[in-house]
Design a protein around this motif. Sequence first.
Motif, PDB file in Angstrom:
ATOM      1  N   TRP A   1      -5.303  25.087 -22.533  1.00 31.25           N
ATOM      2  CA  TRP A   1      -5.841  23.805 -22.059  1.00 31.25           C
ATOM      3  C   TRP A   1      -7.193  23.538 -22.713  1.00 31.25           C
ATOM      4  CZ3 TRP A   1      -5.018  22.474 -16.222  1.00 31.25           C
ATOM      5  CH2 TRP A   1      -5.455  21.176 -15.945  1.00 31.25           C
ATOM      6  N   LEU A   2      -8.056  24.534 -22.722  1.00 31.84           N
ATOM      7  CA  LEU A   2      -9.358  24.386 -23.376  1.00 31.84           C
ATOM      8  C   LEU A   2      -9.189  24.066 -24.856  1.00 31.84           C
ATOM      9  CD1 LEU A   2     -11.211  27.392 -21.694  1.00 31.84           C
ATOM     10  CD2 LEU A   2     -11.700  24.970 -21.294  1.00 31.84           C
ATOM     11  N   GLN A   3      -8.187  24.690 -25.491  1.00 38.81           N
ATOM     12  CA  GLN A   3      -7.966  24.489 -26.926  1.00 38.81           C
ATOM     13  C   GLN A   3      -7.659  23.030 -27.255  1.00 38.81           C
ATOM     14  OE1 GLN A   3      -7.950  26.964 -29.790  1.00 38.81           O
ATOM     15  NE2 GLN A   3      -8.257  24.859 -30.503  1.00 38.81           N
ATOM     16  N   THR A   4      -7.079  22.283 -26.311  1.00 40.81           N
ATOM     17  CA  THR A   4      -6.734  20.882 -26.579  1.00 40.81           C
ATOM     18  C   THR A   4      -7.963  20.016 -26.829  1.00 40.81           C
ATOM     19  OG1 THR A   4      -6.732  20.269 -24.214  1.00 40.81           O
ATOM     20  CG2 THR A   4      -4.648  21.060 -25.169  1.00 40.81           C
ATOM     21  N   TYR A   5      -9.140  20.525 -26.532  1.00 40.97           N
ATOM     22  CA  TYR A   5     -10.373  19.782 -26.753  1.00 40.97           C
ATOM     23  C   TYR A   5     -11.031  20.078 -28.099  1.00 40.97           C
ATOM     24  CZ  TYR A   5     -10.639  17.758 -22.095  1.00 40.97           C
ATOM     25  OH  TYR A   5     -10.401  17.003 -20.969  1.00 40.97           O
TER      26      TYR A   5
ATOM     27  N   GLY B   1     -15.790  22.191 -32.890  1.00 46.45           N
ATOM     28  CA  GLY B   1     -15.400  20.802 -33.086  1.00 46.45           C
ATOM     29  C   GLY B   1     -14.854  20.138 -31.838  1.00 46.45           C
ATOM     30  N   PHE B   2     -15.672  20.130 -30.771  1.00 47.23           N
ATOM     31  CA  PHE B   2     -15.247  19.483 -29.524  1.00 47.23           C
ATOM     32  C   PHE B   2     -14.970  18.007 -29.750  1.00 47.23           C
ATOM     33  CE2 PHE B   2     -16.326  16.908 -25.815  1.00 47.23           C
ATOM     34  CZ  PHE B   2     -15.492  17.453 -24.861  1.00 47.23           C
ATOM     35  N   LYS B   3     -13.878  17.530 -29.174  1.00 43.12           N
ATOM     36  CA  LYS B   3     -13.527  16.120 -29.266  1.00 43.12           C
ATOM     37  C   LYS B   3     -13.051  15.643 -27.909  1.00 43.12           C
ATOM     38  CE  LYS B   3     -10.854  12.841 -32.050  1.00 43.12           C
ATOM     39  NZ  LYS B   3      -9.860  12.695 -33.147  1.00 43.12           N
ATOM     40  N   ALA B   4     -13.829  14.752 -27.307  1.00 38.97           N
ATOM     41  CA  ALA B   4     -13.464  14.229 -25.987  1.00 38.97           C
ATOM     42  C   ALA B   4     -12.165  13.445 -26.082  1.00 38.97           C
ATOM     43  CB  ALA B   4     -14.580  13.343 -25.444  1.00 38.97           C
ATOM     44  N   LYS B   5     -11.354  13.534 -25.046  1.00 41.75           N
ATOM     45  CA  LYS B   5     -10.078  12.817 -25.030  1.00 41.75           C
ATOM     46  C   LYS B   5     -10.316  11.346 -24.692  1.00 41.75           C
ATOM     47  CE  LYS B   5      -7.559  16.978 -23.662  1.00 41.75           C
ATOM     48  NZ  LYS B   5      -6.766  17.644 -22.612  1.00 41.75           N
ATOM     49  N   ALA B   6      -9.609  10.497 -25.407  1.00 40.54           N
ATOM     50  CA  ALA B   6      -9.722   9.054 -25.173  1.00 40.54           C
ATOM     51  C   ALA B   6      -8.531   8.588 -24.344  1.00 40.54           C
ATOM     52  CB  ALA B   6      -9.762   8.309 -26.504  1.00 40.54           C
TER      53      ALA B   6
END
Length: 423
Positions: free
Chosen positions: A7-11, A84-89
């Motif tokens: 789950w954390l990896q999805t970010y 490379g954190f990327k917030a979900k839109a």
Amino acid sequence: MIFSHNWLQTYFEKELPTPEKLAELLTMHIFEVEGVETIKDAEDSDSGVIRDHALDVKILPDRAGYAYAHANLAREINAFTNAGFKAKAWNDVDASEISEELNAQMPKLPIADAQKSPIMTMRLISGIENGPSPKWLVEALTAAGQRSISLIVDLTNYVMLDCGQPMHAFDADKIKGDMSIRYANDGEKLTLLDGREVTLDSAVLVIADSEGALDIAGIKGGKKAEVDSDTKRIILTAGNFDASYIRKTSQKVGIKNDSTKRYENAVNWQRVFDAQDECISLLKKECPSITMSKLFCEDPGIDESKKGTTVIKTSAAFISQKIGMDISADEIMRMLNSLEIETKLDGDAIEITAPVYRGDLRIAEDIVEEVARLKGMNSMPEVMPQADIAVPALPSFFYSNIVRNSLLGLGFSEIYTHTLIEE
């Protein structure tokens, strides 16, 4: 709290460290990880196929208001992994999806106590198919220590674990008349989702319809408006409640759960909108034919002074002096920026704007703590503190200790009497 490594990896754009290495990094930089559990394929546990890892992270109370969320723990991880954190839109609700008919059918929801319940959002949704959850959702919840129940319940639980905001869905067709957040009547009874009946009093807030209480507000849902396999329309709610009220009331009714755990640690009220957006986006993917009302919001307890961000002023010299090592302003700002904390240099001063969800950042010393843990406690110089240890003797203590020790040596017993009662 249990966090899923997958789950954390999805970010992240890059691959995260192994669960064991990630646990070590978390322990050294922010939270102690008390254990890492290997999760094997549920369909064939004997195959030895590892599907995920669950990290048991000990969240301390000062950070629990924001860190009980996969999204925010991912933000922390990014600060010391640069993965490379990327917030979900989440997709906005299209105007074509809004039904004026459903808008007209939305019940009212007045709030009796704006201090204890400052804001409540809700949306009426039609065209629901509340069957079993898809595999991705079941696996995510299982890895996070949750049991799959049904699509609607699982989505509200998923959103809570992801962004930290509790949610609740009511079966709209089981609600009679308008709704309200009011105080229970003394002796009012409510059957909870788990089948237990509780007797309430006038100090407990409930969400009710015209016939009676539907749930204990912010704490536990009731059986009457429970969503089930026949549910076709829901009222999706996300609200905010006073932390001390939830703590006291949950103790009174004997209920501690994931919802109370978050509310009693002061979840930021603005997160209700994030939760609604995320839940609707996920629901549309699973039930593409749904229609919905616009988002209704009651916010009698939110004033303009609470809508701004916190600005803290400090300096590299102050932070360096407190930590005990020289750290440049550029390095301090880089570390804070990695946590999505905005910084601006004004001469020698660093002006810091904390994200709205970081309620733990209020004074300059809070920034010192952030810099120290990101720098790494094991990188601090080993310097013995300098202090004058010539402490003058106080005669009253000196002689009373001589008497005490002499009597003890002669076989006497010493007792301490209570000082906070009448003589």
